[in-house]
Every structure is written in structure tokens, then in C-alpha cells.
Write an enzyme that holds these catalytic residues in place. Structure first.
Site, short mmCIF file in Angstrom:
data_model
loop_
_atom_site.label_atom_id
_atom_site.label_comp_id
_atom_site.label_asym_id
_atom_site.label_seq_id
_atom_site.Cartn_x
_atom_site.Cartn_y
_atom_site.Cartn_z
N ASN A 42 117.88 86.37 84.33
CA ASN A 42 118.02 84.91 84.29
C ASN A 42 116.98 84.20 85.17
O ASN A 42 115.94 84.77 85.47
CB ASN A 42 119.46 84.47 84.57
CG ASN A 42 119.84 83.29 83.69
OD1 ASN A 42 119.46 82.16 83.97
ND2 ASN A 42 120.49 83.55 82.57
N ARG A 43 117.27 82.95 85.52
CA ARG A 43 116.21 82.10 86.11
C ARG A 43 116.14 82.20 87.63
O ARG A 43 117.17 82.06 88.30
CB ARG A 43 116.46 80.63 85.73
CG ARG A 43 116.28 80.40 84.24
CD ARG A 43 116.72 79.01 83.80
NE ARG A 43 116.52 78.88 82.36
CZ ARG A 43 117.33 79.41 81.43
NH1 ARG A 43 118.42 80.06 81.79
NH2 ARG A 43 117.04 79.28 80.15
N HIS A 96 114.09 86.12 83.47
CA HIS A 96 114.19 87.55 83.13
C HIS A 96 112.99 88.37 83.63
O HIS A 96 112.42 89.17 82.89
CB HIS A 96 114.35 87.73 81.63
CG HIS A 96 115.62 87.15 81.07
ND1 HIS A 96 116.79 87.09 81.78
CD2 HIS A 96 115.91 86.62 79.84
CE1 HIS A 96 117.75 86.54 81.02
NE2 HIS A 96 117.24 86.25 79.85
N HIS A 106 120.47 92.71 77.33
CA HIS A 106 120.38 91.45 76.58
C HIS A 106 120.64 91.64 75.09
O HIS A 106 119.97 91.01 74.26
CB HIS A 106 119.01 90.80 76.82
CG HIS A 106 119.01 89.32 76.67
ND1 HIS A 106 119.25 88.69 75.47
CD2 HIS A 106 118.83 88.33 77.57
CE1 HIS A 106 119.18 87.40 75.63
NE2 HIS A 106 118.93 87.14 76.91
N TYR A 145 122.13 90.94 71.62
CA TYR A 145 122.82 89.87 70.89
C TYR A 145 123.76 90.55 69.92
O TYR A 145 123.33 91.42 69.15
CB TYR A 145 121.83 89.05 70.07
CG TYR A 145 120.99 88.10 70.86
CD1 TYR A 145 121.40 86.78 71.07
CD2 TYR A 145 119.75 88.49 71.35
CE1 TYR A 145 120.60 85.89 71.77
CE2 TYR A 145 118.95 87.60 72.06
CZ TYR A 145 119.39 86.31 72.26
OH TYR A 145 118.60 85.43 72.95
N ASP A 175 125.82 78.93 78.02
CA ASP A 175 124.77 79.72 78.65
C ASP A 175 125.14 79.71 80.13
O ASP A 175 124.42 79.18 80.97
CB ASP A 175 123.40 79.05 78.38
CG ASP A 175 122.22 79.98 78.65
OD1 ASP A 175 122.44 81.03 79.26
OD2 ASP A 175 121.10 79.61 78.26
N GLU A 211 126.17 89.18 79.22
CA GLU A 211 125.24 89.80 80.16
C GLU A 211 125.91 89.87 81.53
O GLU A 211 126.11 88.84 82.18
CB GLU A 211 123.96 88.97 80.27
CG GLU A 211 123.23 88.77 78.96
CD GLU A 211 122.31 87.56 78.99
OE1 GLU A 211 121.29 87.60 79.68
OE2 GLU A 211 122.63 86.55 78.33
#
Ligand code: BGC
Length: 353
Positions: free
Chosen positions: A86-87, A112, A183, A185, A255, A317
Site C-alpha cells: 500500500n501507500r 506497493h 494481491h 483479485y 479500499d 490483503e
């Protein structure tokens, strides 16, 4: 057991990237479930799971050639994420008085691990007893701006109870931050089979990390009570995502990370498709669970030749706290030399008739 879905052809994954060969590797269990992985990004390519009619359904989004992974708009499909999931806000953090600068690949933020994160590496691999596949990677000191050399491994095991066990390990040459996750989906109706908004989700967590309009944490943990993020009772995603709430607006959907206090033996969350009867449960010892409703998916053509549109898949995640290195209010996970990073994610597939 019949199927409309097949594993991709292994030949389509034979390629050379930066001098290393890529492959497709497969595991099969006694219940008929099959998974495919590739060493490009140590990633999960497919998971063929029996549905309520005994047909095998591929519930993981992805591509059937390595070329498509390399050219995809969404580069994280099924991948191992690292060094930091993530950020990281503004692509900067301070550790032990020293500032580190990371590549900014998401507005001002580093997402990421940056554009050359673990998802782009060709990992070494070892297959054990046809049940487990381990991937290995050595990330040099200062790779993508992160301090210390780290040696990482990701082990995938397919059990006869239709579980994918993922174990993340790492050791570091210096005190440093690490946050690895998967990650994948998922679409429990089958990949490429419409969106996931009709899935019913349950998240056994009562607090989430509030984000701002740049999708980075405000530093506050909020109660899910009276918000659309409350999934403590099983609820259709469609019923919650349509609600007018700033958190949903900031992320164009879900999110969000939830604070996970469930033990590894209790599910942190589950998702269920009435169409196929397939339920996915996630178990983890990571302190947070990130629920992402695929809000930014668009345009990539997946394995079955159908486009993966917005909300075409969701991710669970499990990870450390969002932007931990910059958030003084959150627990920061730091690995010390001589100590081992060791965290687990279990994706368990069950069937409801
Ligand atoms: C993030 C999303 C991001 C996506 C990238 C997710 O883990 O939470 O914000 O857009 O990865 O595909």
C-alpha cells in the site's frame, strides 16, 4: 468433475526476463482443487475451485500468458507485494533518524514498493512433494530506496481441505521496514464473470483506518458502527458501496484496512457468491486486513478473454498498518537483524449448497 475453466498452458509462461527464466507451476489436491503460480512476481495465477454443482470455477483474475502480465494496466494481479504494501505517504519515511526516499508511483505516494517492487521480480523457486512451492528473492540494500538487504521467501501450500496457505519470511541485514502481502483479485462467480457487487461479505473487525482524499491515513482509527464499512453481519457489497459516505467517495468504493484482532484460527473475513455457492475465508496473523473492491480495474482482458471491468474482482490483503513508517499513532513493524519476519495468510474455500 467438469469445468469451463482450465489452468493456463505452461508454455505460455516460458520466457526470459532480466536473464532469468519464468515458469508456470501447478499444484493439485485430493479434492480436485488446482492452483497455478508463476515465479514472475511469486504470484497466484489461477485457483480452480469446485462449485455447488461440482464444476471447477477459476476464482482468481489473471492472464494466460506472461506477455499479458507484462503488458497489463493492472500490474499487481495475484502478486507478492513488497517491500511495503500500500501507500507510503509522499514516498518518504524516517527510521532511526534517517530519512529515506522512495519512488512515487501513485500521485505523491509510493504504492506497493514502487514501480519495480517485488511484483516485477523473477523469484527463485523450489517445489516440494507436489504440495508446496517456495519462492526466494534477495532484495539488495537500498533497493527502491529501502534500507538493508533483505532475504525473503514466500511459500504456497495447497491442502486437501481446499486451503491456500501462504507463509512470508524475511531476514534483514539492517533494522528496516517490511510489509508483504498477496494481491490476488477474486471473483467467486468465476473470473471475467461480471462484477463482485453481488458477493456477500463478512468482516469480523470493528475498527478501520480512516483515510483522506489522497487515500492515506488521517492517523485515526474509527468504529465501523453506523458507517457503510460495517460488515460485521454478512452483507451484499452492492448494498454498502452505494451509500453516500466520504470514506467511500475518497476511495471510489472500498479500499480500507480493518484492525484485525482475530487469531490465525478464526476467519478475519469471508466472501460468498450465491451463484456458485463458493465461499472464501481469510485467516491471518497480520494486524490489519485490507478490503479492496477493485475500484480501479479497467480494460485488461483476462484469461477467459473477457474484460476485467471496475469491481470485476476484490482483494483481501492482510498486512501491517497502512503507512506505518509515517503514522506515529499506529504500531510500526520493524525487523531487526538476526530476527525473522514470519506472517501467514490462509485463503480457505468452502461450499454452501
Ligand atoms: C490498493 C489500491 C490500489 C490497488 C492497485 C490496492 O492494494 O489499496 O488503492 O489502487 O492496490 O491495484
Amino acid at each position: 468433475m467438469s469445468t469451463n475453466f482450465n489452468l493456463p498452458n505452461a508454455e505460455n509462461f516460458e520466457h526470459t526476463l532480466n536473464g532469468k527464466n519464468t515458469h508456470l507451476l501447478t499444484l493439485r489436491n485430493r479434492a480436485g482443487m488446482q492452483i497455478a503460480l508463476t515465479d514472475y512476481g511469486a504470484r497466484l495465477v489461477s485457483a480452480l475451485v469446485p462449485d455447488k454443482n461440482g464444476n471447477l470455477v477459476d476464482v482468481v483474475l489473471g492472464f494466460d500468458t506472461i506477455a499479458n502480465y507484462l503488458n497489463a494496466q493492472e500490474c499487481y494481479h495475484g502478486a507478492t507485494i513488497g517491500r511495503f504494501a500500500n501507500r507510503v505517504q509522499n514516498g518518504k519515511f524516517v527510521l532511526d533518524g534517517q530519512e529515506y526516499t522512495l519512488p512515487q508511483n501513485n500521485g505523491n505516494n509510493c504504492l506497493h514498493g514502487g514501480p519495480d517492487g517485488f511484483h516485477t521480480k523473477v523469484w527463485d523457486r523450489q517445489v516440494s512433494f507436489r504440495k508446496q512451492i517456495s519462492f526466494y528473492y534477495v532484495s539488495p540494500d537500498n533497493e527502491a530506496g529501502f534500507p538493508g538487504e533483505i532475504k525473503v521467501s514466500v511459500n504456497y501450500e495447497l491442502t486437501d481441505d481446499n486451503e491456500i496457505l501462504i507463509n512470508y519470511r524475511a531476514t534483514a541485514s539492517k533494522r528496516t521496514v517490511i510489509n508483504m502481502t498477496n494481491h490476488a483479485y477474486f471473483n467467486l462467480n468465476g473470473e471475467g464473470n461480471g462484477d463482485i457487487l453481488n458477493h456477500c461479505v463478512k468482516i469480523n473487525c470493528s475498527k478501520f483506518i480512516e483515510i483522506n482524499d489522497q487515500q492515506v491515513p488521517t492517523g485515526k482509527l474509527q468504529s465501523v458502527l453506523d458507517t457503510p464499512l460495517d460488515f460485521r453481519e454478512e452483507t451484499r457489497i452492492a448494498d454498502q458501496i452505494s451509500k453516500d459516505h466520504s470514506q467511500i467517495k475518497y476511495a471510489s468504493g472500498f479500499d480500507h484496512s480493518y484492525v484485525n484482532s482475530n487469531a490465525l484460527s478464526q476467519p478475519a473475513a469471508s466472501a460468498y457468491s450465491q451463484q456458485t455457492g463458493i465461499e472464501l475465508r481469510i485467516y491471518t496473523d497480520y494486524p490489519t486486513l485490507h478490503f479492496y473492491s477493485g475500484n480501479f480495474l479497467s480494460d485488461d482482458e483476462g484469461k477467459s478473454g473477457k474484460k476485467y471491468l471496475r469491481n470485476g474482482g476484490f482483494c483481501f490483503e492482510a498486512q501491517h498498518y497502512l503507512d506505518g513508517p509515517n503514522q506515529s499513532e499506529f504500531p510500526l513493524f520493524v525487523i531487526e537483524p538476526g530476527k525473522e519476519y514470519n506472517f501467514n495468510i490462509k485463503y480457505k474455500f468452502c461450499m454452501r449448497k
